[in-house]
Design a protein around this motif. Sequence first.
Motif, PDB file in Angstrom:
ATOM      1  N   GLY A   1      14.716  13.223  20.185  1.00 21.55           N
ATOM      2  CA  GLY A   1      14.056  13.005  18.892  1.00 21.55           C
ATOM      3  C   GLY A   1      12.681  12.377  19.069  1.00 21.55           C
ATOM      4  O   GLY A   1      12.412  11.742  20.097  1.00 21.55           O
ATOM      5  N   LYS A   2      11.823  12.547  18.061  1.00 21.40           N
ATOM      6  CA  LYS A   2      10.446  12.057  18.192  1.00 21.40           C
ATOM      7  C   LYS A   2      10.289  10.603  17.738  1.00 21.40           C
ATOM      8  O   LYS A   2       9.319   9.953  18.082  1.00 21.40           O
ATOM      9  N   ALA A   3      11.221  10.111  16.920  1.00 24.84           N
ATOM     10  CA  ALA A   3      11.050   8.758  16.368  1.00 24.84           C
ATOM     11  C   ALA A   3      11.627   7.704  17.311  1.00 24.84           C
ATOM     12  O   ALA A   3      12.633   7.933  17.989  1.00 24.84           O
ATOM     13  N   SER A   4      10.971   6.539  17.318  1.00 25.55           N
ATOM     14  CA  SER A   4      11.455   5.438  18.154  1.00 25.55           C
ATOM     15  C   SER A   4      12.396   4.556  17.333  1.00 25.55           C
ATOM     16  O   SER A   4      12.605   4.794  16.140  1.00 25.55           O
ATOM     17  N   ALA A   5      12.927   3.515  17.978  1.00 21.52           N
ATOM     18  CA  ALA A   5      13.880   2.624  17.297  1.00 21.52           C
ATOM     19  C   ALA A   5      13.232   1.896  16.122  1.00 21.52           C
ATOM     20  O   ALA A   5      13.908   1.509  15.170  1.00 21.52           O
ATOM     21  N   THR A   6      11.918   1.715  16.181  1.00 21.98           N
ATOM     22  CA  THR A   6      11.248   0.956  15.115  1.00 21.98           C
ATOM     23  C   THR A   6      10.668   1.859  14.024  1.00 21.98           C
ATOM     24  O   THR A   6      10.013   1.369  13.109  1.00 21.98           O
ATOM     25  N   ASP A   7      10.874   3.159  14.139  1.00 14.54           N
ATOM     26  CA  ASP A   7      10.502   4.042  13.027  1.00 14.54           C
ATOM     27  C   ASP A   7      11.710   4.063  12.092  1.00 14.54           C
ATOM     28  O   ASP A   7      12.799   4.480  12.497  1.00 14.54           O
ATOM     29  N   ILE A   8      11.530   3.585  10.877  1.00 14.62           N
ATOM     30  CA  ILE A   8      12.712   3.412  10.017  1.00 14.62           C
ATOM     31  C   ILE A   8      12.650   4.275   8.751  1.00 14.62           C
ATOM     32  O   ILE A   8      11.575   4.654   8.300  1.00 14.62           O
ATOM     33  N   THR A   9      13.838   4.549   8.220  1.00 20.27           N
ATOM     34  CA  THR A   9      13.927   5.312   6.978  1.00 20.27           C
ATOM     35  C   THR A   9      13.823   4.326   5.821  1.00 20.27           C
ATOM     36  O   THR A   9      14.720   3.502   5.612  1.00 20.27           O
ATOM     37  N   ALA A  10      12.717   4.375   5.127  1.00 20.30           N
ATOM     38  CA  ALA A  10      12.483   3.456   4.001  1.00 20.30           C
ATOM     39  C   ALA A  10      11.637   4.157   2.949  1.00 20.30           C
ATOM     40  O   ALA A  10      10.892   5.093   3.259  1.00 20.30           O
ATOM     41  N   TRP A  11      11.769   3.731   1.717  1.00 17.80           N
ATOM     42  CA  TRP A  11      11.068   4.386   0.613  1.00 17.80           C
ATOM     43  C   TRP A  11      11.001   3.450  -0.583  1.00 17.80           C
ATOM     44  O   TRP A  11      11.700   2.437  -0.625  1.00 17.80           O
TER      45      TRP A  11
ATOM     46  N   VAL B   1      15.472   0.284   2.322  1.00 22.78           N
ATOM     47  CA  VAL B   1      15.607   0.649   3.733  1.00 22.78           C
ATOM     48  C   VAL B   1      17.037   1.144   3.957  1.00 22.78           C
ATOM     49  O   VAL B   1      17.985   0.532   3.461  1.00 22.78           O
ATOM     50  N   ALA B   2      17.173   2.259   4.679  1.00 25.46           N
ATOM     51  CA  ALA B   2      18.520   2.748   5.011  1.00 25.46           C
ATOM     52  C   ALA B   2      19.081   1.854   6.111  1.00 25.46           C
ATOM     53  O   ALA B   2      18.486   1.735   7.180  1.00 25.46           O
ATOM     54  N   CYS B   3      20.195   1.199   5.822  1.00 20.55           N
ATOM     55  CA  CYS B   3      20.744   0.213   6.773  1.00 20.55           C
ATOM     56  C   CYS B   3      22.162   0.582   7.206  1.00 20.55           C
ATOM     57  O   CYS B   3      22.927   1.154   6.429  1.00 20.55           O
ATOM     58  N   ILE B   4      22.485   0.194   8.418  1.00 18.45           N
ATOM     59  CA  ILE B   4      23.889   0.219   8.842  1.00 18.45           C
ATOM     60  C   ILE B   4      24.312  -1.249   8.881  1.00 18.45           C
ATOM     61  O   ILE B   4      23.919  -2.005   9.778  1.00 18.45           O
ATOM     62  N   TYR B   5      25.037  -1.669   7.851  1.00 15.53           N
ATOM     63  CA  TYR B   5      25.542  -3.049   7.806  1.00 15.53           C
ATOM     64  C   TYR B   5      26.709  -3.140   8.779  1.00 15.53           C
ATOM     65  O   TYR B   5      27.495  -2.203   8.893  1.00 15.53           O
ATOM     66  N   TYR B   6      26.822  -4.236   9.485  1.00 18.30           N
ATOM     67  CA  TYR B   6      27.984  -4.384  10.366  1.00 18.30           C
ATOM     68  C   TYR B   6      28.491  -5.820  10.337  1.00 18.30           C
ATOM     69  O   TYR B   6      27.757  -6.747   9.977  1.00 18.30           O
ATOM     70  N   ASN B   7      29.751  -5.949  10.703  1.00 19.37           N
ATOM     71  CA  ASN B   7      30.398  -7.254  10.717  1.00 19.37           C
ATOM     72  C   ASN B   7      30.213  -7.846  12.120  1.00 19.37           C
ATOM     73  O   ASN B   7      30.885  -7.454  13.070  1.00 19.37           O
ATOM     74  N   GLN B   8      29.268  -8.782  12.219  1.00 23.35           N
ATOM     75  CA  GLN B   8      28.890  -9.298  13.537  1.00 23.35           C
ATOM     76  C   GLN B   8      30.068  -9.947  14.277  1.00 23.35           C
ATOM     77  O   GLN B   8      30.267  -9.731  15.468  1.00 23.35           O
TER      78      GLN B   8
ATOM     79  N   GLU C   1       0.820  -1.207   0.000  1.00 23.93           N
ATOM     80  CA  GLU C   1       0.000   0.000   0.000  1.00 23.93           C
ATOM     81  C   GLU C   1       0.862   1.269   0.000  1.00 23.93           C
ATOM     82  O   GLU C   1       1.829   1.370   0.755  1.00 23.93           O
ATOM     83  N   GLY C   2       0.541   2.177  -0.844  1.00 25.90           N
ATOM     84  CA  GLY C   2       1.262   3.451  -0.903  1.00 25.90           C
ATOM     85  C   GLY C   2       2.487   3.419  -1.797  1.00 25.90           C
ATOM     86  O   GLY C   2       3.085   4.454  -2.082  1.00 25.90           O
ATOM     87  N   SER C   3       2.892   2.218  -2.250  1.00 28.85           N
ATOM     88  CA  SER C   3       4.141   2.139  -3.015  1.00 28.85           C
ATOM     89  C   SER C   3       4.014   2.735  -4.422  1.00 28.85           C
ATOM     90  O   SER C   3       5.018   3.057  -5.053  1.00 28.85           O
TER      91      SER C   3
END
Lengths: 302, 430
Positions: free
Chosen positions: B306-316, B149-156, B128-130
């Motif tokens: 900030g107003k956004a929580s950890a689960t508000d993500i940058t995606a488009w 989705v804007a991600c921070i990839y890391y080497n676990q 929806e909305g896409s």
Amino acid sequence: MYSNKFVIFSLVLPGLLLFLFAILTPICLSIYYGFTDYTGMGTWKMVGWENYRKLMHDEAFWMSLRNSLFLAIGFICIQHPLALIVAAVLDKIKGRGENFFRCIYFIPNVISVAVIAYLWKFIYNPDFGLLNNIIKAFGGKGDINWFSAEYAIWSVLVVLIWHGFGWGMLIYYTGIKNIDPVLYEAASIDGADQKTMFLKITLPLMKPVIQVNVTMAVISALKQMETVYLLTNGGPGNRTQFAANYLYQQAFKAFKYGYGNAISVVFVIICLVTTVVLNGIFAERDERKQKRGKRGTAVYEG
Amino acid sequence: MKRKAVSAVMAAAMVMTMTAGAGSMALAEEGEKVTLKVFSNLPDRKNGQGLVEQMIIDEYMKENENVTIEVEALDEEAYKTKFKAYSMEGMPDVVSIWGQPAFLDEVVDAGVLAELNPEDYTDYKFIEGSLNGFTYDGKLYGLPRNTDVACIYYNQKMFEDNGWEIPETYDDLLALAEKISAKDIIPMAMDGGDGWPMAVYLSDVLFKLTGEDYSAVVSNAVSTGDFSDENLKKATELLKAAADAKLFQNGYDSQDYGTAMNLFTNAQAAMFYMGSWEASMALNEDIPEEIRKNIRIFTMPVIDGGKASATDITAWNGGGYAVSAASKVKEEAVRFLNYMYQPDKLSKYGWENGVGMSAQDQSPYMTDNETELQMQIVEAVNNATSVSGTPINDCGLSAFKTSIESEIQSVSNGSMSVDDFLSAIGAACK
């Protein structure tokens, strides 16, 4: 055959058509589009001198011209004196060494610009680049960011000066080869050393070559595009921006085709004025010298 | 004799030209053979999304033997330049596009894209909305390919070996940068040379600051050219703070995509800031096994105040496809476009090849063989309490995009003040 006007016309026509359609028409179209707000797609409207007014206050454009000026100075003050000296030394080496070094110095010119740009990108890389590793090998910290706002323009200038060195040297070398060796023999019999021969024979006789080379260097500094595009694309910010790259960015990336054309018109004018001024400077000197020569002869005769 | 020979050659050339012309006319009249030209921004046809696109093209040609598809693929920068040239001289039949104002506004205005029928796609399970970014004045001009989705990839493994923890706040992230640097490792590889990844980072930070007000703040700034909003200023300062804290590699502002990614995939960097489309790194055999199997992601941590929580993500929904309005084989082109978007094509193949999330419902294609990285991205999207929408650099016209992507290098490296940056990008909107 050459008195037949039809033959003359048919021989001139291809060149004339090429000039008309490949040079004059695009320039006229550029002038026209420079007065529009064309984005490169769809319709456009005339905006008068608006693009030119904006251009006068566009800091990035002025920075790109400043960088072109730096490059021209770099070419004239660093690249060309070195190229001339190396050409003169090569001429004296003779034999196999002469051919070997001539090839070595010309190698950067036969390598594609894309390869050159990527090669230098790796050399300059602050994390694993050759340059910083050399500094580390000599005990330095080796963490210099060669493309930082502070150093970027100098790093780019080094690449451009290095890359164009071979051409300059080859033209000087050809010029030196055309100097009659009898002059050097005569000077040598008169007891002139190498330095005197270079200053009194090579340099004066190379003047026409130097004039052509310097004019070409200044124009190529103004036109610089591909190496910068591949090396830094004008960044960081607009620190290494050059006029040709900037007009490309504006016309094709920012969809400001009209503005890009206005830049190109100003750019063509600057190139033409520079060429005329340089030719004027060289011609004036020649005239002055000739006049002085004539006066000298007249006094002698008198 | 010479004249005769010349005449003979000329006559032969004329006959050949005429017969060649007649041949091509005959071919067109038959109407059976169709050549579709696809212009793509995915030059790597053997990995990731380019591979998926090529697989579908090959299948389509196999199923429709009268159709030949010619692909021209260039990387994004060169693609956009040539797209403009094509718009003047005739666009290929099917093209890659971006459903964002920075790209689509001028393109739609110029009338180079064909209108699509939304009714055709009711069963295509688009999220929806896409389709919103591809719709102008109620008309649909293209279809989205991915959910990015804007991600921070890391080497676990590197994180575990060194006892580093995933940061919960932005301050933690900057503190982590110091710890990682102390081990002579680059904290985060950033493609700063291209400008847009840093603009996405800025959007990411801005979203964490503004939460649901993100779109309003950005659209208001872009439409008025006034970027003096406190949040925009703070987001820019936080980007600069990251650069000052040496979060990014030395010389990040001049290094390109490949160089930044290599730093991460060669374990020289502990993190890599990029979109979810790079999830295929986990399946890329060119990357050493111990690294590719340990790639994980986290999203931008919360910011104090900030107003956004950890689960508000940058995606488009960014990239997608469209059909040229001037296409001479428009029907076939639309048929091919619809074929690509059948749910068992782009979505399924994309999922199987670890390309990240498509803009369609992918849940039927879960195989339980997904990489952990893929599942992390799915979870991030499924658990998202809200998503940002288009990154800031793609919210204005291309003049704004060019300006922000260039000036962001200067503001992050300190050669331009935050205020000057905000007024410069504001001026580009006017």
